[in-house]
Design a protein around this motif. Sequence first.
Motif, PDB file in Angstrom:
ATOM      1  N   SER A   1       0.842  -1.210   0.000  1.00 21.58           N
ATOM      2  CA  SER A   1       0.000   0.000   0.000  1.00 21.58           C
ATOM      3  C   SER A   1       0.878   1.261   0.000  1.00 21.58           C
ATOM      4  CB  SER A   1      -0.926   0.004   1.201  1.00 21.58           C
ATOM      5  OG  SER A   1      -0.284   0.549   2.322  1.00 21.58           O
ATOM      6  N   ARG A   2       2.149   1.128   0.423  1.00 25.73           N
ATOM      7  CA  ARG A   2       3.037   2.295   0.412  1.00 25.73           C
ATOM      8  C   ARG A   2       3.324   2.742  -1.016  1.00 25.73           C
ATOM      9  NH1 ARG A   2       5.565   2.870   5.590  1.00 25.73           N
ATOM     10  NH2 ARG A   2       6.606   4.757   4.901  1.00 25.73           N
ATOM     11  N   TRP A   3       3.173   1.811  -1.970  1.00 29.50           N
ATOM     12  CA  TRP A   3       3.479   2.181  -3.368  1.00 29.50           C
ATOM     13  C   TRP A   3       2.266   2.810  -4.058  1.00 29.50           C
ATOM     14  CZ3 TRP A   3       7.835   1.700  -1.646  1.00 29.50           C
ATOM     15  CH2 TRP A   3       8.412   0.511  -1.190  1.00 29.50           C
ATOM     16  N   GLY A   4       1.102   2.778  -3.406  1.00 26.23           N
ATOM     17  CA  GLY A   4      -0.140   3.280  -4.021  1.00 26.23           C
ATOM     18  C   GLY A   4      -0.007   4.648  -4.674  1.00 26.23           C
ATOM     19  N   PRO A   5       0.475   5.658  -3.934  1.00 26.48           N
ATOM     20  CA  PRO A   5       0.566   6.992  -4.538  1.00 26.48           C
ATOM     21  C   PRO A   5       1.442   7.014  -5.787  1.00 26.48           C
ATOM     22  CG  PRO A   5       0.942   7.092  -2.167  1.00 26.48           C
ATOM     23  CD  PRO A   5       0.859   5.636  -2.520  1.00 26.48           C
ATOM     24  N   TYR A   6       2.535   6.230  -5.759  1.00 24.27           N
ATOM     25  CA  TYR A   6       3.438   6.255  -6.919  1.00 24.27           C
ATOM     26  C   TYR A   6       2.798   5.532  -8.092  1.00 24.27           C
ATOM     27  CZ  TYR A   6       5.915   7.391  -2.753  1.00 24.27           C
ATOM     28  OH  TYR A   6       6.228   7.963  -1.571  1.00 24.27           O
ATOM     29  N   VAL A   7       2.082   4.446  -7.793  1.00 27.63           N
ATOM     30  CA  VAL A   7       1.389   3.726  -8.865  1.00 27.63           C
ATOM     31  C   VAL A   7       0.351   4.634  -9.516  1.00 27.63           C
ATOM     32  CG1 VAL A   7      -0.141   1.798  -9.388  1.00 27.63           C
ATOM     33  CG2 VAL A   7       1.798   1.445  -7.867  1.00 27.63           C
ATOM     34  N   TYR A  64      -7.143   2.063   0.359  1.00 27.22           N
ATOM     35  CA  TYR A  64      -7.949   1.059   1.050  1.00 27.22           C
ATOM     36  C   TYR A  64      -7.104   0.011   1.766  1.00 27.22           C
ATOM     37  CZ  TYR A  64     -11.554   3.240  -1.726  1.00 27.22           C
ATOM     38  OH  TYR A  64     -12.389   4.159  -2.295  1.00 27.22           O
ATOM     39  N   PHE A  65      -5.793   0.114   1.648  1.00 32.20           N
ATOM     40  CA  PHE A  65      -4.925  -0.812   2.381  1.00 32.20           C
ATOM     41  C   PHE A  65      -3.967   0.033   3.192  1.00 32.20           C
ATOM     42  CE2 PHE A  65      -6.399  -2.953  -1.377  1.00 32.20           C
ATOM     43  CZ  PHE A  65      -6.734  -4.207  -0.905  1.00 32.20           C
ATOM     44  N   GLY A  73       4.998  -0.184  17.379  1.00 26.57           N
ATOM     45  CA  GLY A  73       4.108  -0.421  16.246  1.00 26.57           C
ATOM     46  C   GLY A  73       4.011   0.821  15.371  1.00 26.57           C
ATOM     47  N   HIS A  74       3.838   0.598  14.063  1.00 27.29           N
ATOM     48  CA  HIS A  74       3.689   1.741  13.161  1.00 27.29           C
ATOM     49  C   HIS A  74       2.737   1.382  12.021  1.00 27.29           C
ATOM     50  CE1 HIS A  74       4.788   4.137   9.555  1.00 27.29           C
ATOM     51  NE2 HIS A  74       4.652   5.112  10.438  1.00 27.29           N
ATOM     52  N   THR A  75       1.944   2.350  11.598  1.00 29.90           N
ATOM     53  CA  THR A  75       1.148   2.181  10.386  1.00 29.90           C
ATOM     54  C   THR A  75       1.133   3.508   9.648  1.00 29.90           C
ATOM     55  OG1 THR A  75      -0.995   1.579   9.482  1.00 29.90           O
ATOM     56  CG2 THR A  75      -1.009   2.717  11.595  1.00 29.90           C
ATOM     57  N   ASN A  76       0.978   3.453   8.326  1.00 33.29           N
ATOM     58  CA  ASN A  76       0.948   4.727   7.593  1.00 33.29           C
ATOM     59  C   ASN A  76      -0.417   5.391   7.701  1.00 33.29           C
ATOM     60  OD1 ASN A  76      -0.199   2.750   5.987  1.00 33.29           O
ATOM     61  ND2 ASN A  76       0.424   3.737   4.075  1.00 33.29           N
ATOM     62  N   LYS A  77      -1.457   4.606   7.996  1.00 36.53           N
ATOM     63  CA  LYS A  77      -2.747   5.209   8.366  1.00 36.53           C
ATOM     64  C   LYS A  77      -3.664   4.198   9.023  1.00 36.53           C
ATOM     65  CE  LYS A  77      -4.192   5.576   3.517  1.00 36.53           C
ATOM     66  NZ  LYS A  77      -2.948   5.231   3.009  1.00 36.53           N
ATOM     67  N   ASN A  78      -4.770   4.665   9.540  1.00 40.25           N
ATOM     68  CA  ASN A  78      -5.725   3.833  10.274  1.00 40.25           C
ATOM     69  C   ASN A  78      -5.098   3.226  11.528  1.00 40.25           C
ATOM     70  OD1 ASN A  78      -7.881   2.394  11.120  1.00 40.25           O
ATOM     71  ND2 ASN A  78      -8.030   1.037   9.340  1.00 40.25           N
TER      72      ASN A  78
END
Lengths: 550, 394
Positions: free
Chosen positions: A211-217, A486-487, A506-511
């Motif tokens: 999901s970290r690649w989403g914006p670049y995709v 969404y991920f 713990g870490h998450t980029n969101k949610n």
Amino acid sequence: MDKLICKCGHENPPGTVLCESCGRPLNEQEQNKQLADMRYEGTARRSQTYNKSIIDKIWNFFSSVKVGVGIIIVLLIAAALGTILPQKQYVPATTEADIEAYYTDIYGSVGTVYHALGFHDLYNSFWFIGLVGMLAISLIIASLDRFVPLYRSLKNQRVLRHSSFMRKQRILAEGPGDTDTLKKAEEKLADLKYKVSTDKNGLLAEKGRFSRWGPYVNHIGLIIFLFGVMLRMMPGFYVDETLWIREGETRAIPDAPGYVLESKGFTLETYTGEGEEEKFGEAIDRVGTVAKNYQTDVVLYKIPEGALPGDTADMEMVEEHAIRVNQPFKFDGYALYQMDFQQDELKTMSFALQNKETGESRGDLTIDLVNPETNYELEDGSVVELLGYYPDFSGFENGEPQTATPLPKNPGFLVKMTTPDTPDGETSFITIQNTVEPLGDNDYKLAFQGVETRDASGLTVRKDRTLPILGLGGLIFMIGVAQGMYFNHRRFWIQQQADGSILLAGHTNKNWFGLKKDLDQVTEHASLPAYRDQQEDMEAQEKREGEQLT
Amino acid sequence: MTLADISSNLLFVAFIAYLIATFVFGGAVKGNKKGTYRSEQRWGKVAITITVIGFLAQLGYFITRWMVTGHAPISNMFEFTTAFGMTLVGGFIILYALYKTAVLGMIVLPIALLIIAYASMFPSEVSPLIPALQTNWLAIHVITVVIAEGILAISAAAGLIYLLKVIDQKKKSKQRFWLEAIMYSLVLVLGFVVTSTFFTLTNYEADFAYVNKDGQPSEITYNMPAIFGMNEFEPLTDGAFTPLLEMPPIVHAGKLTTVLWSVLVGTVLYALIRLIFRKRISEMLQPFTKNVNLQLMDEINYRSIIIGFPIFSLGALIFAMIWAQIAWSRFWGWDPKEVWALVTFLFYAAYLHLRLGRGWAGEKSAWLAVIGFVIIMFNLVAVNLIIAGLHSYA
């Protein structure tokens, strides 16, 4: 600049904030922070590292989100400006001068200014295309600036992180643990579909890194789309032609070499409001007539290869087809669209050459309004010569008759009539219900006898080889958006220290809510120490301090 | 009763249900006299039940109308705008299921009511499809767009609640002014509904002859007393109210008259509200937001955009382009409706970059969400009615 060698021995590129491998803060500023900035994993972004040469400055300009949003906003306002008045393609005028006059005539001084600023063709202006180009550059540079180091860092991450890194994570737990704590945590995390890797006394559990690649995709999707749009300027990729074809006529299809089209006829149907359509009665009464179908029945022919241009003798029938709105006729990469029509278009006009005084006729002539002849010879040696033909006469300019379109909507004829009585010939300019005699009074005139009409279809000939590229761009954009939105990328680092105590981050980029729900389950199963959300603690602290002040 | 009658009755039922639910939601979030909110969940449950009944009735309207007309009922202003009201309520029901936020209902439902009332001011008879609309892409493209816009509008409602709570009504500020301006514009829509209904019920009609912008003689029917006259107008109806001012040919004086009547009546309504209650509307609504969790409103604002933005991109740009390629031979032609769909897309893209990249959350996000709704409404109302283009199906 030199590479940064961390205490753990990993070589980091210059500008790195958190060691790619163990996560130790590499500069003093970062050491003093309570929470690590994890957005780009503390990697070395080119834009944050170099600022010397011109190239650095340009790179830094385009990699900034602020600049990117600025370009989006300017583009948005510019696009909106172009809708205040209609664009030139929607204006009923063709020549530059007519278009300019149209804006002034219809919209007054506002129209004059709008046209003078070039807003009548705003979306093709250099500055608008330049803005889109800047957006594309920003998409590419901003993505590269972030993606490359982020990819390096996520690829290089080690299971065992330095405790200073762990303590700077938003989710943190510290406390006593059992000998099987790590094992149990690993079980549960694997259960929750985390990818777990272990090393000595620690583990790293990771889920949804993609999901970290989403914006670049999604940015790649947009760039492919813009590339496709650019490609249509290349010859051979894009055809945009109009073909006017009359009932019974056979014409070569423009820009589609080797193809010939015959029209069998044009049909216009309207709703009757009877029978099945009775329910529409009220609506039809209110607006008058409503069109139901526009259709041209055509036959497509192909001229065999090697035939001379214009040689239609050997052409082979390919297909009969009905072209309707929303149902273009597709063949060999081309598509024909039903776009326009002209009902009862004039086909021929007949005249009699008459003596004005006696009314005596010297014979009839019929002029084909699409392919007129230059000389019409009558029985007794009289000749009518067509000096000029203006299919859609629109007035005089510098004494010259003008035609607005090549369609015979309002034909005008400049003729020279020669009879045995008038061997020198007489000149006359004839339009419907009007005759001008520019060189003095004539003895003879062409008296109107009648017309023949037929329907004409306006078809658009289209070939667009960029469509698959545009479709691919759109698809990749949608995948990227879903992937990024969404991920989310969740990670836990757990270490059992020498004294048996547990350290967890713990870490998450969101949610964060979802991350905590996962951790609740692991905590229960493996009897981990209770965790806390350091950011919420900080906010609560600030709030308390704020309240004390007031 | 024919199927068409059943259809319009169901829409009426939905309207009434939303109206009742609005007040129940209002009661739920107001809190009791002791200032506690123990009954919020209980009354919230009653209100959401009524809302769901209304939504099912409207869904029934939608399906039966589809059966009657034989095409998806989204082909003109009445049908599309009504469907927009429905997806707005649908979006709210989903978010209520997730977050149990009664206050959202108190704001969303009156907006949905206004939208449906606005829709019914347009001709609502069953109309046939012109050739350009005769394709499955009509249903695919428009339904996707209307769902996306319904969800995006929820983010504006959450933003509005956020602003109602945080903006200090005691202190004069730009924020206070603009928040009240939003309330005022909602009253203007009500003004339009009241005026149109009044003149429709009294059967007002006046015909005029005029010369249009291409210099051709034309005729027009006014359904309200003409304040503005068309270019070189001549009254055709005896005793018709004589226009006070003649407009140049490019201005559609008939539409301008409707706008002015709506503004006049809306302003009178607004003035009456201010006189009776002696408070700004936003000030009146503020007590209802006392128990609102700001963080949750910010989350709903962001969540609905995260859901709505991809659906909007798919429906209003990608599906739109595919259809435009099939019907008009080009996927993009800078038609005003297309441009404003792009403007909407760019705007929400900017919102997301500002939020994710520059940390714009809370009040800033709330304002942006409200502006996003204004852009959507502009594309629906102004682009259809004022800027003529290929999409003018009113």
